[in-house]
Design an enzyme around this catalytic site. Structure first.
Site, PDB file in Angstrom:
ATOM      1  N   GLY A 250      12.419  -3.003  -8.266  1.00 39.06           N
ATOM      2  CA  GLY A 250      13.628  -3.563  -8.871  1.00 39.06           C
ATOM      3  C   GLY A 250      13.313  -4.143 -10.230  1.00 39.06           C
ATOM      4  CB  SER A 251      15.173  -6.530 -12.310  1.00 36.74           C
ATOM      5  OG  SER A 251      15.277  -7.536 -11.317  1.00 36.74           O
ATOM      6  NE  ARG A 253      17.143 -11.157 -11.962  1.00 38.04           N
ATOM      7  CZ  ARG A 253      17.164 -10.995 -10.638  1.00 38.04           C
ATOM      8  NH1 ARG A 253      16.652 -11.932  -9.853  1.00 38.04           N
ATOM      9  NH2 ARG A 253      17.669  -9.906 -10.092  1.00 38.04           N
ATOM     10  N   GLY A 255      10.749  -9.042  -9.468  1.00 41.54           N
ATOM     11  CA  GLY A 255       9.319  -8.889  -9.180  1.00 41.54           C
ATOM     12  C   GLY A 255       8.548 -10.183  -9.399  1.00 41.54           C
ATOM     13  CD  GLU A 272       5.719   1.239  -8.257  1.00 42.46           C
ATOM     14  OE1 GLU A 272       6.005   1.530  -9.433  1.00 42.46           O
ATOM     15  OE2 GLU A 272       4.652   1.563  -7.714  1.00 42.46           O
ATOM     16  CB  CYS A 306      12.358   2.563 -13.105  1.00 42.24           C
ATOM     17  SG  CYS A 306      11.669   3.917 -12.175  1.00 42.24           S
TER      18      CYS A 306
END
Ligand code: NAD
Length: 520
Positions: A250-251, A253, A255, A272, A306
């Site tokens: 995900g984003s 933020r 992570g 990721e 991504c």
């Protein structure tokens, strides 16, 4: 009705669709419904409601985690090739359901049909990869410094793995993780994006069917479980001590938050995260190839991959001829209902994505950029209620502040360079480090880009775009992109623990480093 009875039947979802709300969790093949307030789920195609679901409560989440942990305790002792047999049979059923699964991806995530089918194909491919792997989970044998001793490494199952995924790959990213985790002997508990719970229910239902059909002799315990919900459910997974590995996609933020929580309990995380991917086009590049690669990478999945191309770094000698061609290509794209075969650009996932795109374009112009084309909402010849946009092409003098951020929408920032080392500096001067590409026919330039002083990304390509990776290679990026590697190569090692064994087959007890310790 967006979800037809035929589609629901093909996906095995009819019994759940008969209830007023979708399940909040599927644990060991059983549906659980939370008492929490249910929220509506809409399709990005036209904003029509696909149903309602309530986020899993803390109790349900704990139940799923305990089930995954309990499953691991048995699953770890099933021989790996037999674990592979479960994955092989999952792969067979995915092949049979490919069209229906892809239709659901299109409906819930808005991907065009070809890309949705490609996503299901990734699941099939990783099944095949994992089945082969189930006979190759090998360690090293190492010579010992001591006589009549031998050392070796073994890889053992790790435990229950928590998988948190993003909306834009609502099936494949789970599959990359789960298919490997299964052959590695782990349990799995999955928290998909709150924007794509139906894809997750269809995936989990398929796995439930395969597990059930194989019987307890072949599959003594159900290793895969699903919990639905928003950020809070992901946070519960990240904090839970029974999950030695959290794989989160995900984003950046998200992570950062997950990494800190997992590190706080000394767990492992596999991250990721967002990308800010660039392509360098050098004077010797084949411009026809480059043009096609740029357009697919920049506007495919409506710029919501991504690995989407976000920055184009073009040699100054080419910029005058390339820009008008790009403007023409961007302005003539078939945008619309992703279910129609000729559509190449479907909708953004929701209104928030649309407004984030508008904010980025405004910020770029405030910071000195020129909008060359696109950016506006498309309202003609598209389904009402969806957020369709013209992909935007923006000329920038360099990495402006806004260019450093990943805006999850089809915006391509174009900049020019004089010397290749300047292009590589520009390329690397963003916080993210996921995917990258160079278009060149010069061996020297290509090798420079791939060298230690070249691209700082986890993925670096020559004469292909930044998106569309194959499952055979390790996938992931560095810096703010998280550092994780998933899918192919030796990514399986993330899902196992390494044990070093030293075996003495002699009748003496020599100590390492020549230490003497005689006790009489
Ligand atoms: P997101 O970060 O909003 O959400 C991703 C998942 O994390 C969701 O399931 C969400 O509920 C959960 N989540 C959010 N905050 C959390 C927290 N604090 N703790 C635990 N879980 C939390 O991302 P998104 O909008 O769904 O997806 C787009 C982003 O994902 C982009 O940044 C994209 O680049 C990235 N992405 C990366 C990869 C990759 O492999 N590198 C692949 C796909 C998407």
């Amino acid at each position: 009705m967006p979800l037809t009875p035929a589609l629901l039947a093909e996906l095995g979802l009819t019994r759940y669709a008969a209830e007023p709300i979708w399940p909040s969790a599927l644990v060991a093949g059983e549906a659980h419904y939370a008492d929490e307030e249910a929220r509506a789920l809409t399709s990005p195609i036209h904003g029509l409601t696909l149903g309602h679901f309530a986020p899993a409560s803390a109790g349900i989440v704990n139940l799923a985690i305990e089930a995954a942990h309990g499953a691991y305790l048995k699953w770890r002792s099933v021989p790996a090739p037999l674990r592979g047999e479960l994955v092989r049979r999952i792969g067979i059923l995915v092949r049979q359901r490919k069209t229906a699964l892809a239709q659901l991806i299109t409906l819930e995530a808005g991907k065009i049909t070809a890309e949705a089918e490609g996503e299901v194909q990734e699941w099939i491919d990783i099944c095949d990869f994992a089945v082969g792997l189930s006979r190759q989970l090998h360690g090293l044998t190492i010579v010992s410094e001591r006589p009549q001793h031998r050392m070796m490494e073994q890889w053992h199952p790790l435990g229950a793995v928590g998988v948190i995924t993003a909306f834009n790959f609502p099936m494949a990213v789970w599959a990359w993780n789960a298919m490997l985790a299964l052959v590695c002997g782990d349990g799995v508990v999955w928290k998909p994006s709150e924007k794509t719970p139906l894809c997750a229910l269809a995936v989990q239902t398929l796995v439930d069917e395969v597990v059930e059909s194989m019987g307890t002799e072949l599959v003594p315990v159900h290793p895969c479980h699903l919990v639905l919900g928003e950020r809070e459910v992901g946070e519960r997974l990240a904090a839970h001590p029974l999950l030695p590995l959290i794989s989160a996609t995900g984003s950046t933020r998200m992570g950062r938050a997950v990494a800190q929580t997992v590190a706080g309990r000394l767990g492992r995380s596999l991250l990721e995260l967002g990308g800010n991917n660039a392509m360098i086009v050098t004077p010797s590049a084949d411009l026809e190839l480059a043009l096609r690669a740029i357009v697919f990478a920049a506007v495919g999945t409506c710029g919501q991959r991504c690995t989407s191309l976000r920055r184009l770094i073009v040699h100054e000698s080419l910029i005058e001829q390339l820009l008008p061609r790009l403007v023409r290509a961007f302005s003539s794209l078939p945008i619309g209902d992703p279910r129609y075969p000729h559509t190449l650009v479907g909708p953004l996932i929701d209104a928030d994505a649309y407004w984030a795109m508008q904010a980025a374009l405004q910020a770029a112009q405030r910071q000195g950029a020129t909008l060359l084309c696109g950016g506006e909402r498309v309202e003609q010849d598209v389904p009402e209620g969806g957020y369709y946009v013209h992909p935007a092409l923006v000329r920038v003098p360099g990495n402006l502040e806004v260019v450093n951020e990943e805006t999850f929408a089809p915006i391509l920032y174009v900049m020019s360079y004089e010397e290749l080392h300047d292009a590589i500096d520009l390329h690397n001067a963003v916080p993210q480090g996921l995917s990258s590409a160079i278009f060149t026919d010069s061996l020297r330039e290509a090798e420079q880009f791939l060298s230690p002083a070249g691209s700082d990304c986890g993925i670096a390509n020559v004469n292909i775009g930044t998106s569309g990776a194959e499952i055979g290679g390790a996938f992931g990026g560095d810096k703010d992109s998280g550092g994780g590697r998933e899918s192919g190569s030796d990514a399986w090692k993330n899902y196992m623990r390494r044990v070093t064994n030293t075996i003495n087959y002699g009748d003496h007890l020599p100590l390492a480093q020549g230490i003497r310790f005689d006790i009489g």
